[in-house]
Design a protein around this motif. Structure first.
Motif: not given
Length: 121
Positions: A3-6, A94-104, A106-116
């Motif tokens: 993933l590439q965020a912009s 951050y963008c994320a692919a296939d995000p799921n939460h476990y309690g409080s 969040w986990a994801a299959r992939s995370w982007g690098q983040g954009t400020q």
């Protein structure tokens, strides 16, 4: 999937920005996608998610009515349109692919690098 965020930047209160997240990989359009944000010293926070088809979305209460998540599967891209921005929206997004939460958490299959995103008052 990679993933590439912009699209982040500096904007005044009340302004708008549109974030993009380009996904690579043959199966990238097969995942639900999400946007999250994080400020220093705090946990990553849920912002919005969108289903594979795009017909189901969820938003954090803090952004409902101001942010819109969408996707274009022909371009393998997910967007976050942010309107009426407030200083408290300042964070790394951050963008994320296939995000799921476990309690409080969040986990994801992939995370982007983040954009400020910085919103000045």
């Amino acid at each position: 999937v990679q993933l590439q965020a912009s699209g982040g930047g500096l904007v005044q209160t009340g302004g708008s920005l549109r974030l993009s997240c380009a996904a690579s990989g043959r199966t990238s359009s097969s995942y639900a996608m999400g946007w999250f944000r994080q400020v220093p010293g705090k946990e990553r926070q849920f912002v919005a998610t969108i289903s594979v088809s795009g017909d189901s979305t969820r938003y954090a209460d803090s952004v409902k009515g101001r942010f819109t998540i969408s996707r274009d599967n022909t371009k393998n891209t997910v967007y976050l349109q942010m309107n009426s921005l407030k200083p408290e929206d300042t964070a790394v997004y951050y963008c994320a692919a296939d995000p799921n939460h476990y309690g409080s958490t969040w986990a994801a299959r992939s995370w982007g690098q983040g954009t400020q995103v910085t919103v000045s008052s």
